[in-house]
Scaffold this motif. Structure first.
Motif: not given
Length: 384
Positions: A32-34, A286-288, A293-294, A299-300
Motif C-alpha cells: 500500500l505504501i509503494a 499524510c496521516a493514512t 508506516y507505523g 509488526m516488524a
C-alpha cells in the motif's frame, strides 16, 4: 536417480509451512505504501506511467518476490554471512575512495559495466548483521559495560568516517544511529547512554565550525532561517512548506497540486514526495500513509520480540530501526525540522537502491519470523 528436494514430500511440506508463516499483512502494508508512491508519481508525471510510476511498481514487484525468497533462508545462513557482508561493504567503501564516480560534487558511486550503485547501501544491512552477530556471543554484563564495547564502537565508526568523507552526511547519520540503536537494544548501560548524549551535545559546536563542510554548515543555517535566501539555499524548504500547508485537511485533489505539477517543488518524486502527497491529499492522506508506516514498524518489532535467538531479535530490530529512521529523517526534512540531507521516504519515494536495501532488510525480518524458534549457536554449529 536423484530426486530433487522440491519433489520430496518432506521438503515440499516444509516449504509450504515456511511460506504460510510469512506475515502477509506486513507485505500488504508495504504494498500500500509503494502503491501510494506510484500514485503520486503518476500524478506528477501528468497522468503517465513514465518515467517513474511504472518503473517504481516493477521494481517493487520484483523485490516483494525477493523478500519472500529471503524469508525462507535459515537464520544460520544470515548469521554466517554477517561478518563477510560487513567486510565486503567496508572494502567497497574504501574502493569508492580510490575509484568511485564523482557526481554532483560527491564521490559515492561504484560502476560495474553499465550498472552503478552506492556501497553505503550495502553497509546499512551489513552493520546490523555484524553487530547482531557480535552481541549474540557476548554476555549481558559485557554488553552493558566492558572494554568489549570498543569493538562495536570501531565497527560503527569505520563506515561512518568513510561515508562522511564522500561526503554523504545523511547516510552517515543513518548508519551511526542504526548501529547505536542495536548497541542500546543489546543492553548498554544507561550511564554510557547518558554520557554519550552529553558528549554528543558538547561536540556540536566544534563539529559545526571545524568538521562540517561549508555547504553542510549552510544547510543548518538555512534550516534556522530559510527566508534569508528564498531563491537559493532556502528554496527547497520553503517550497516544501508551501506544498504542505496548501493541502489543508483533504488536499487539492489528485493531479491538482500546483507546487508539484508546475515544478516549483524540487525533487518531487524522491526527497520531497511526501510534500507532494500532502498538497494533493492533505492531512488525511499524510496521516493514512504515516499510519501504514507505523503499522510496518509495529509488526516488524513484534517479529523481533518473538524471536528465540538473540541474533534474530537484534537483526530484526536493527533493520526496523533503519526503516524508522528513514521515515523520521525524511519527515522532519520535508517539514523544515531537519536539514535537507537527501534521505528519501522509503518505498514512497522513487529510487531502486534504497528500495532494494529496505526490501532485503525486510526479507531478513521475515526470515526471523519464519525461523523464530531456531536456535543460532556461535560455536562449532555456526557457519563461521
Amino acid at each position: 536417480m536423484t530426486v530433487s528436494a522440491l519433489s520430496r514430500p518432506g521438503e515440499r511440506d516444509r516449504l509450504i509451512v515456511k511460506f504460510s508463516e510469512i506475515d502477509w499483512l506486513f507485505a500488504l502494508a508495504l504494498s500500500l505504501i509503494a502503491g501510494a508512491g506510484a500514485l503520486m508519481m503518476f500524478s506528477i508525471a501528468g497522468g503517465s506511467w513514465e518515467p517513474w510510476a511504472g518503473a517504481h511498481l516493477f521494481r517493487f514487484g520484483l523485490l516483494v518476490v525477493a523478500m519472500v525468497v529471503l524469508a525462507m533462508v535459515d537464520l544460520r545462513v544470515w548469521f554466517g554471512i554477517a561478518y563477510p557482508l560487513y567486510i565486503i561493504g567496508l572494502l567497497l567503501l574504501i574502493a569508492v575512495e580510490a575509484v568511485g564516480d564523482v557526481r554532483l560534487g560527491a564521490q559515492r558511486w561504484l560502476s560495474l559495466g553499465p550498472f552503478s550503485f552506492q556501497p553505503s547501501e550495502v553497509m546499512k544491512l551489513g552493520i546490523v548483521l555484524a553487530l547482531a552477530r557480535f552481541y549474540h556471543g557476548v554476555s549481558a554484563d559485557d554488553a552493558r559495560l566492558s572494554w568489549k564495547l570498543l569493538i562495536p564502537a570501531a565497527m560503527i565508526a569505520a563506515p561512518v568516517v568513510l561515508v562522511s568523507h564522500q561526503p554523504d552526511l545523511g547516510t552517515a547519520i543513518l548508519i551511526a544511529l542504526t548501529g547505536l540503536t542495536v548497541v542500546v537494544l543489546a543492553g548498554l548501560s544507561w550511564k554510557i547512554i547518558v554520557a554519550g548524549i552529553t558528549a554528543a551535545i558538547a561536540a556540536v559546536p566544534p563539529m559545526f565550525f571545524f568538521v562540517l563542510h561549508d555547504y553542510q554548515r549552510k544547510r543548518i543555517e538555512t534550516l534556522i532561517n530559510p527566508e534569508s535566501d528564498p531563491s537559493g539555499s532556502g528554496y527547497h524548504i520553503l517550497q516544501s512548506k508551501i506544498a504542505l500547508g496548501s493541502g489543508g485537511f483533504l488536499g487539492k485533489g489528485f493531479g491538482l497540486g500546483s507546487q508539484s505539477q508546475l515544478n516549483f517543488l524540487p525533487e518531487k518524486q524522491t526527497d520531497f514526495i511526501f510534500a507532494t502527497l500532502a498538497e494533493e491529499f492533505g492531512f488525511v492522506g499524510c496521516a493514512t500513509v504515516l499510519f501504514l508506516y507505523g503499522a510496518v514498524i509495529f509488526m516488524a518489532l513484534r517479529t523481533a520480540g518473538v524471536a528465540h535467538s538473540h541474533f534474530g531479535r537484534l537483526s530484526a530490530a536493527g533493520v526496523t530501526a533503519t526503516f524508522a529512521l528513514y521515515v523520521l529523517i525524511n519527515g522532519a526534512m520535508v517539514m523544515g525540522l531537519a536539514p535537507v540531507v537527501g534521505v528519501p521516504m522509503p518505498l514512497l519515494s522513487y529510487g531502486g537502491t534504497v528500495m532494494m536495501t529496505v526490501m532485503i532488510g525486510f526479507g531478513l525480518v521475515q526470515a526471523v519470523r519464519v525461523h523464530r524458534y531456531s536456535e543460532v549457536t556461535s560455536g562449532k554449529g555456526s557457519f563461521l
